[in-house]
Design an enzyme around this catalytic site. Structure first.
Site, mmCIF file in Angstrom:
data_model
loop_
_atom_site.group_PDB
_atom_site.id
_atom_site.type_symbol
_atom_site.label_atom_id
_atom_site.label_comp_id
_atom_site.label_asym_id
_atom_site.label_seq_id
_atom_site.Cartn_x
_atom_site.Cartn_y
_atom_site.Cartn_z
ATOM 1 N N LYS A 249 0.849 -1.191 0.000
ATOM 2 C CA LYS A 249 0.000 0.000 0.000
ATOM 3 C C LYS A 249 0.885 1.242 0.000
ATOM 4 C CE LYS A 249 -3.650 -2.002 3.015
ATOM 5 N NZ LYS A 249 -4.849 -1.967 2.164
ATOM 6 N N ARG A 323 -9.597 -12.176 3.432
ATOM 7 C CA ARG A 323 -10.404 -13.338 3.046
ATOM 8 C C ARG A 323 -9.564 -14.617 3.065
ATOM 9 N NH1 ARG A 323 -11.814 -10.201 -2.517
ATOM 10 N NH2 ARG A 323 -11.282 -8.500 -1.131
HETATM 11 N N1 BES Z 1 -7.587 -4.112 5.265
HETATM 12 C C1 BES Z 1 -7.958 -3.756 3.943
HETATM 13 C C2 BES Z 1 -9.333 -3.102 3.862
HETATM 14 C C3 BES Z 1 -9.490 -1.823 4.658
HETATM 15 C C4 BES Z 1 -9.325 -0.611 4.053
HETATM 16 C C5 BES Z 1 -9.872 -1.842 5.979
HETATM 17 C C6 BES Z 1 -9.490 0.554 4.774
HETATM 18 C C7 BES Z 1 -10.042 -0.682 6.690
HETATM 19 C C8 BES Z 1 -9.848 0.519 6.089
HETATM 20 C C9 BES Z 1 -7.996 -4.995 3.053
HETATM 21 O O1 BES Z 1 -7.109 -6.001 3.387
HETATM 22 C C10 BES Z 1 -7.661 -4.567 1.654
HETATM 23 O O2 BES Z 1 -6.576 -4.087 1.459
HETATM 24 N N2 BES Z 1 -8.616 -4.760 0.733
HETATM 25 C C11 BES Z 1 -8.443 -4.458 -0.653
HETATM 26 C C12 BES Z 1 -8.759 -5.684 -1.451
HETATM 27 C C13 BES Z 1 -8.495 -5.549 -2.928
HETATM 28 C C14 BES Z 1 -6.994 -5.464 -3.142
HETATM 29 C C15 BES Z 1 -9.080 -6.734 -3.671
HETATM 30 C C16 BES Z 1 -9.427 -3.359 -1.061
HETATM 31 O O3 BES Z 1 -10.524 -3.297 -0.489
HETATM 32 O O4 BES Z 1 -9.057 -2.534 -1.886
HETATM 33 ZN ZN ZN Z 2 -5.160 -5.762 2.566
#
Ligand code: BES
Ligand code: ZN
Ligand code: ZN
Length: 468
Positions: A249, A323
């Site tokens: 990220k 997931r």
């Molecule tokens: N932990 C994050 C989601 C999240 C974002 C939680 C902001 C709390 C605040 C999760 O693991 C993630 O990064 N999700 C991605 C998945 C995608 C790469 C398929 C998303 O939602 O963009």
């Molecule tokens: Zn993530």
């Protein structure tokens, strides 16, 4: 915080400050009428007026609008705002529920609001002043309801502490230790699987995601037996830090990612609350805990992982790690034969795009369970809304080399893709999934919480379980 109940009028209570409700459609108390009139206080909802010296001590008047609008949610929020405003006064009398037609329920909401509102996380700084003890005005019958509300709110605050603790301190092993300590204190059973046991048990998702960190993963299981022979499984995402893995990220994007274990903390806190309240229905809370970091040993795009139930996933985005760890944890939980399973996870940005940061997304395979959670959330002031578990999108997570792939190929509808992925691991048990990515951690303070972890979900789940 110390909470006691009194059926005396608020003004007769020995406290450093008083909190007094004012409605638009009811006369203010005689002793306050002049002060309120000269300040032109209208008692509109969410307004307040602090009068420093009336009756020799400060009185905080809380506007609650029309008396019919002052339901439990409004009282809870008013009590929370009041204790925050009165932080410099060690003891406070809360008259918000005095003579309220909802009696015990109103008094319990005030008590809950006080404990939630007084919460703060000071980290390594010396603690700031806070209200130490409150007296809630309400009918004598409210005693049990207040006790339950206080226990629940204390468990919410415990979960908030975990969510606010920096990831450098709250590693997977440290989270397991916190769970173990709390469980021992309240008589729950704990099992913690370390790397060796995870390998022997075939938990390839947890091992894959946790592989990039020097702090190895854990699977935490906390059990409260209950008294009626029934068991509910509660599974919570326990990513103690989500850097995104090799698909790292941005710095800004990972700033608050210590909060990625808030689903896990919520489920542990709910199990502890169930035990402290002696609820009839038993609970098993299962938390896959791992750090998602990039390194030479990190899992890679294109990897195929084998999960606890024999199904597999193709990793197409290392940042969709929640997931992947939940897959193993759900499979583990289903093996324990619960009558229903609920999971909570800070899972997707997509749910925030759909519902913002105050509404939790719910998806599931059981109409009654989903509807029950939505209704209970509304009662508790934890709004949730159902998103469709639309099976047409299953094609987006189809993989040529595994049972499923871990991202849907686009950010669109990813809350649904994530839930469809999870469903592969729920066996044929009734299941609901709470996507709390928006609601678990707020950068700004709200009525019931300071900025940081909110402890969302626990109050809804405790109330839902108490009715089973
Ligand atoms: N932990 C994050 C989601 C999240 C974002 C939680 C902001 C709390 C605040 C999760 O693991 C993630 O990064 N999700 C991605 C998945 C995608 C790469 C398929 C998303 O939602 O963009
Ligand atoms: Zn993530
Ligand atoms: Zn995550």
């Amino acid at each position: 915080m110390d909470v006691s109940l009194s059926s005396l009028p608020t003004t007769d209570i020995d406290a450093d400050a008083l909190v007094v409700p004012v409605h638009t459609d009811a006369p203010a108390p005689d002793w306050a009428a002049e002060a309120l009139a000269s300040a032109r206080f209208t008692a509109e909802p969410d307004t307040e007026l602090l009068v420093p010296g009336l009756l020799d001590r400060p009185a905080l008047f809380m506007g609650l609008g029309r008396s019919t609008e002052a339901d439990a949610n409004a009282l809870r929020r008013a009590a929370a705002r009041a204790v925050r405003r009165l932080a410099d006064f060690p003891t406070v009398a809360l008259g918000l529920a005095e003579g309220h037609p909802q009696g015990s329920e109103a008094a319990a909401a005030v008590a809950e609001g006080a404990v939630l509102g007084a919460y703060r996380y000071d980290g390594l700084r010396p603690p700031k002043p806070a209200v130490r003890s409150v007296t809630v005005v309400g009918p004598t019958e409210a005693k049990e309801a207040i006790r339950a509300a206080v226990i629940t709110a204390e468990c919410v605050n415990w979960a908030r502490d975990l969510g606010n603790t920096p990831a450098g301190r709250l590693t997977p092993a440290a989270l397991a230790q916190e769970a173990t300590t709390a469980a021992a204190e309240h008589g729950l059973k704990v099992r913690v699987l370390t790397k060796k046991a995870l390998r022997a048990g075939g938990y390839g998702g947890i091992l894959g995601v946790g592989g990039g960190s020097d702090n190895p993963p854990r699977l935490i299981e906390v059990r409260y037996a209950g008294t009626n022979g029934r068991t509910v499984g509660l599974v919570g995402k326990g990513i103690t830090f989500d850097a995104g893995g090799l698909g790292i990220k941005s710095g800004h994007g990972m700033a608050d990612m210590r909060s990625d274990m808030c689903g896990g903390a919520a489920m542990l806190a709910t199990a502890i609350a169930a035990a402290r309240l002696g609820l009839p229905t038993g609970v098993v809370a299962v938390v896959p805990a791992a750090e998602n970091l990039p390194s030479g040993s990190a899992y890679k795009p294109g990897d195929v992982l084998k999960h606890r139930n024999g199904k597999s996933s193709e990793i197409t985005d290392t940042d969709a790690e929640g997931r992947v760890v939940l897959a193993d944890a759900l499979a583990h939980t289903v093996e324990l034969d619960p009558e229903l399973v609920i999971d909570a996870a800070t899972l997707t940005y997509a749910v925030m795009h759909a519902l913002g940061d105050e509404i939790t997304g719910i998806l599931g395979n059981d109409r009654e369970l989903v509807a029950g959670l939505v209704a209970t959330g509304e009662e508790c002031g934890e709004p949730a809304w159902e998103l469709p578990l639309y099976r047409g999108y299953a094609r987006n997570i189809a993989s040529p080399v595994a049972t499923v792939r871990n991202d849907g190929g686009s950010e669109h509808a990813d809350a649904i893709h994530a839930a469809l992925f999870l469903e592969e691991f729920t066996g044929d048990v009734a299941w609901a999934h709470l996507d709390i990515a928006g609601t678990a951690f707020h950068t700004k303070s709200g009525d019931l919480h300071p900025a940081g972890a909110t402890g969302t979900g626990i109050r809804t789940l405790v109330r839902y379980l108490s009715r089973l």
